[in-house]
Design a protein around this motif. Sequence first.
Motif, PDB file in Angstrom:
ATOM      1  N   LEU A  11       0.832  -1.205   0.000  1.00 48.86           N
ATOM      2  CA  LEU A  11       0.000   0.000   0.000  1.00 48.86           C
ATOM      3  C   LEU A  11       0.866   1.254   0.000  1.00 48.86           C
ATOM      4  CD1 LEU A  11      -2.802  -1.024   2.549  1.00 48.86           C
ATOM      5  CD2 LEU A  11      -3.017  -0.799   0.067  1.00 48.86           C
ATOM      6  N   SER A  12       1.985   1.201   0.727  1.00 48.78           N
ATOM      7  CA  SER A  12       2.901   2.344   0.756  1.00 48.78           C
ATOM      8  C   SER A  12       3.482   2.607  -0.627  1.00 48.78           C
ATOM      9  CB  SER A  12       4.024   2.083   1.758  1.00 48.78           C
ATOM     10  OG  SER A  12       5.033   3.072   1.664  1.00 48.78           O
ATOM     11  N   LEU A  13       3.986   1.545  -1.276  1.00 47.68           N
ATOM     12  CA  LEU A  13       4.544   1.706  -2.618  1.00 47.68           C
ATOM     13  C   LEU A  13       3.455   2.118  -3.613  1.00 47.68           C
ATOM     14  CD1 LEU A  13       6.931   1.428  -4.580  1.00 47.68           C
ATOM     15  CD2 LEU A  13       6.349  -1.000  -4.810  1.00 47.68           C
ATOM     16  N   GLY A  14       2.291   1.500  -3.518  1.00 50.59           N
ATOM     17  CA  GLY A  14       1.187   1.832  -4.420  1.00 50.59           C
ATOM     18  C   GLY A  14       0.719   3.258  -4.261  1.00 50.59           C
ATOM     19  N   SER A  15       0.742   3.776  -3.029  1.00 55.08           N
ATOM     20  CA  SER A  15       0.305   5.160  -2.815  1.00 55.08           C
ATOM     21  C   SER A  15       1.269   6.147  -3.459  1.00 55.08           C
ATOM     22  CB  SER A  15       0.176   5.441  -1.308  1.00 55.08           C
ATOM     23  OG  SER A  15       1.444   5.393  -0.664  1.00 55.08           O
ATOM     24  N   ALA A 141       9.052   3.046   9.525  1.00 50.76           N
ATOM     25  CA  ALA A 141       8.398   4.347   9.671  1.00 50.76           C
ATOM     26  C   ALA A 141       8.310   5.052   8.315  1.00 50.76           C
ATOM     27  CB  ALA A 141       9.184   5.210  10.665  1.00 50.76           C
ATOM     28  N   PHE A 142       9.264   4.765   7.422  1.00 50.37           N
ATOM     29  CA  PHE A 142       9.247   5.372   6.091  1.00 50.37           C
ATOM     30  C   PHE A 142       8.004   4.959   5.320  1.00 50.37           C
ATOM     31  CE2 PHE A 142      10.152   5.007   1.550  1.00 50.37           C
ATOM     32  CZ  PHE A 142      10.528   6.305   1.247  1.00 50.37           C
ATOM     33  N   ASP A 143       7.641   3.672   5.382  1.00 54.07           N
ATOM     34  CA  ASP A 143       6.452   3.206   4.676  1.00 54.07           C
ATOM     35  C   ASP A 143       5.193   3.855   5.231  1.00 54.07           C
ATOM     36  OD1 ASP A 143       7.566   1.477   2.747  1.00 54.07           O
ATOM     37  OD2 ASP A 143       7.862  -0.074   4.247  1.00 54.07           O
ATOM     38  N   ILE A 144       5.115   3.986   6.550  1.00 59.15           N
ATOM     39  CA  ILE A 144       3.957   4.637   7.163  1.00 59.15           C
ATOM     40  C   ILE A 144       3.898   6.108   6.741  1.00 59.15           C
ATOM     41  CG2 ILE A 144       2.856   5.276   9.334  1.00 59.15           C
ATOM     42  CD1 ILE A 144       2.784   2.305   8.786  1.00 59.15           C
ATOM     43  N   LEU A 145       5.063   6.783   6.757  1.00 59.94           N
ATOM     44  CA  LEU A 145       5.109   8.198   6.387  1.00 59.94           C
ATOM     45  C   LEU A 145       4.694   8.404   4.937  1.00 59.94           C
ATOM     46  CD1 LEU A 145       5.910  11.148   7.011  1.00 59.94           C
ATOM     47  CD2 LEU A 145       8.239  10.559   6.268  1.00 59.94           C
ATOM     48  N   SER A 146       5.232   7.595   4.019  1.00 64.09           N
ATOM     49  CA  SER A 146       4.898   7.765   2.605  1.00 64.09           C
ATOM     50  C   SER A 146       3.418   7.491   2.367  1.00 64.09           C
ATOM     51  CB  SER A 146       5.764   6.843   1.740  1.00 64.09           C
ATOM     52  OG  SER A 146       5.573   5.493   2.072  1.00 64.09           O
ATOM     53  N   LEU A 147       2.849   6.519   3.076  1.00 63.88           N
ATOM     54  CA  LEU A 147       1.425   6.226   2.936  1.00 63.88           C
ATOM     55  C   LEU A 147       0.576   7.389   3.422  1.00 63.88           C
ATOM     56  CD1 LEU A 147      -0.818   4.210   2.223  1.00 63.88           C
ATOM     57  CD2 LEU A 147      -0.564   3.234   4.525  1.00 63.88           C
ATOM     58  N   GLY A 237      -7.382   8.617 -17.658  1.00 56.67           N
ATOM     59  CA  GLY A 237      -8.225   9.783 -17.491  1.00 56.67           C
ATOM     60  C   GLY A 237      -9.077   9.753 -16.239  1.00 56.67           C
ATOM     61  N   SER A 238      -9.081   8.645 -15.506  1.00 55.30           N
ATOM     62  CA  SER A 238      -9.871   8.519 -14.283  1.00 55.30           C
ATOM     63  C   SER A 238      -8.958   8.613 -13.068  1.00 55.30           C
ATOM     64  CB  SER A 238     -10.622   7.180 -14.273  1.00 55.30           C
ATOM     65  OG  SER A 238     -11.171   6.916 -12.995  1.00 55.30           O
ATOM     66  N   LEU A 239      -9.187   9.609 -12.203  1.00 55.28           N
ATOM     67  CA  LEU A 239      -8.357   9.739 -11.009  1.00 55.28           C
ATOM     68  C   LEU A 239      -8.596   8.598 -10.017  1.00 55.28           C
ATOM     69  CD1 LEU A 239      -8.283  13.580 -10.297  1.00 55.28           C
ATOM     70  CD2 LEU A 239      -6.787  12.197 -11.711  1.00 55.28           C
ATOM     71  N   PRO A 240      -9.861   8.228  -9.728  1.00 55.01           N
ATOM     72  CA  PRO A 240     -10.048   7.046  -8.867  1.00 55.01           C
ATOM     73  C   PRO A 240      -9.416   5.800  -9.475  1.00 55.01           C
ATOM     74  CG  PRO A 240     -12.105   8.267  -9.070  1.00 55.01           C
ATOM     75  CD  PRO A 240     -11.151   8.856 -10.054  1.00 55.01           C
ATOM     76  N   GLY A 241      -9.490   5.687 -10.799  1.00 52.72           N
ATOM     77  CA  GLY A 241      -8.874   4.548 -11.465  1.00 52.72           C
ATOM     78  C   GLY A 241      -7.374   4.544 -11.321  1.00 52.72           C
ATOM     79  N   ALA A 242      -6.743   5.721 -11.430  1.00 55.28           N
ATOM     80  CA  ALA A 242      -5.294   5.811 -11.270  1.00 55.28           C
ATOM     81  C   ALA A 242      -4.878   5.383  -9.868  1.00 55.28           C
ATOM     82  CB  ALA A 242      -4.825   7.239 -11.544  1.00 55.28           C
ATOM     83  N   ILE A 243      -5.652   5.780  -8.866  1.00 53.59           N
ATOM     84  CA  ILE A 243      -5.336   5.401  -7.481  1.00 53.59           C
ATOM     85  C   ILE A 243      -5.526   3.903  -7.288  1.00 53.59           C
ATOM     86  CG2 ILE A 243      -6.021   5.695  -5.073  1.00 53.59           C
ATOM     87  CD1 ILE A 243      -6.855   8.589  -5.833  1.00 53.59           C
ATOM     88  N   ILE A 248      -3.238  -1.572  -6.639  1.00 50.12           N
ATOM     89  CA  ILE A 248      -3.181  -2.957  -7.121  1.00 50.12           C
ATOM     90  C   ILE A 248      -1.755  -3.306  -7.531  1.00 50.12           C
ATOM     91  CG2 ILE A 248      -3.895  -4.483  -9.001  1.00 50.12           C
ATOM     92  CD1 ILE A 248      -6.614  -3.036  -8.943  1.00 50.12           C
ATOM     93  N   LEU A 249      -1.105  -2.384  -8.230  1.00 48.84           N
ATOM     94  CA  LEU A 249       0.258  -2.618  -8.698  1.00 48.84           C
ATOM     95  C   LEU A 249       1.232  -2.738  -7.526  1.00 48.84           C
ATOM     96  CD1 LEU A 249       0.668  -2.784 -11.741  1.00 48.84           C
ATOM     97  CD2 LEU A 249       1.850  -0.590 -11.639  1.00 48.84           C
ATOM     98  N   GLY A 250       1.110  -1.821  -6.561  1.00 50.17           N
ATOM     99  CA  GLY A 250       1.997  -1.862  -5.400  1.00 50.17           C
ATOM    100  C   GLY A 250       1.842  -3.144  -4.606  1.00 50.17           C
TER     101      GLY A 250
END
Length: 293
Positions: A11-15, A141-147, A237-243, A248-250
Amino acid sequence: MNIIQQIINGLSLGSVYALIAVGYSLVYSILLFSNFAHGGFLVIGGYICYYALISYGAGIWAASFAAVLGAGFSAILVERFAYRPIRERTPVTLYLLIASMGMSIVIENLFVVTIGGRFRALPPVLPMQPVSVFGFATTSAFDILSLVVSIVSLVALQLFLNRTKWGLAIRAASYNLRTASLMGVNVNRLIAIVFFVAGLFAAVGGIFLSARYTLYPQLGSTITTKAFVAAVIGGLGSLPGAIAGSLILGLAEMLTAGFVSSQFRDLVVFFLLIVTLIIRPSGLFGKAVSEKV
């Protein structure tokens, strides 16, 4: 390895991917072309942050502020001098796509010939110590911070789009740019704002990716490819889709690296892309349009 830990890492990487992918999707939603120079803004932000920390002794907040502003204004300059002349001469978005590929190469090579292509690590200014998550897993803590930073940034973007005059104009232009111009929207200023926001978010992602890995001129092209895959999976073109696509990728990358092998990470990413294009070419949240390049 603890599955909860891998989910948090994913989730951290995906965010962070999401920060880059939403800028990608913003530009696509307005101009209907894939801006492959977007990764260059990520690299610009990373290098500004790096030199602000190393050469000027700035704190991480000041360095990050300089990085996001520098990347944002760089994005405006690229749009003004590389894309706008093409937009004003032809409606064919293929030429913008070609120009964006050229700008990506130009930005990369500017860094190579001026400061060199070697790998650089950001100073240890971000917290990296282990953190227990409710006693169930241990992450950094880095993963939590980036998320957290990514979530706050994406919420701020949503508020900007929903609560401001220019946010309303961007949403209107995403349906039909010509109609928005006929309704009195200053199209050139609108596009400049979109590129500034995209560059700003790319810089935030660039800072976290530079700290997670290392900083080098080709980092942008590598990450842009994955951001593009995330945007396609979610729906261009979809912001919810990009998120959604980025998360999913992360998750797919981290779960594959944790339970299979890190060598299969990229294989899984492009497998997901192929499956999406076969089953749902418009993506999870995308709508079919007459022209996609």
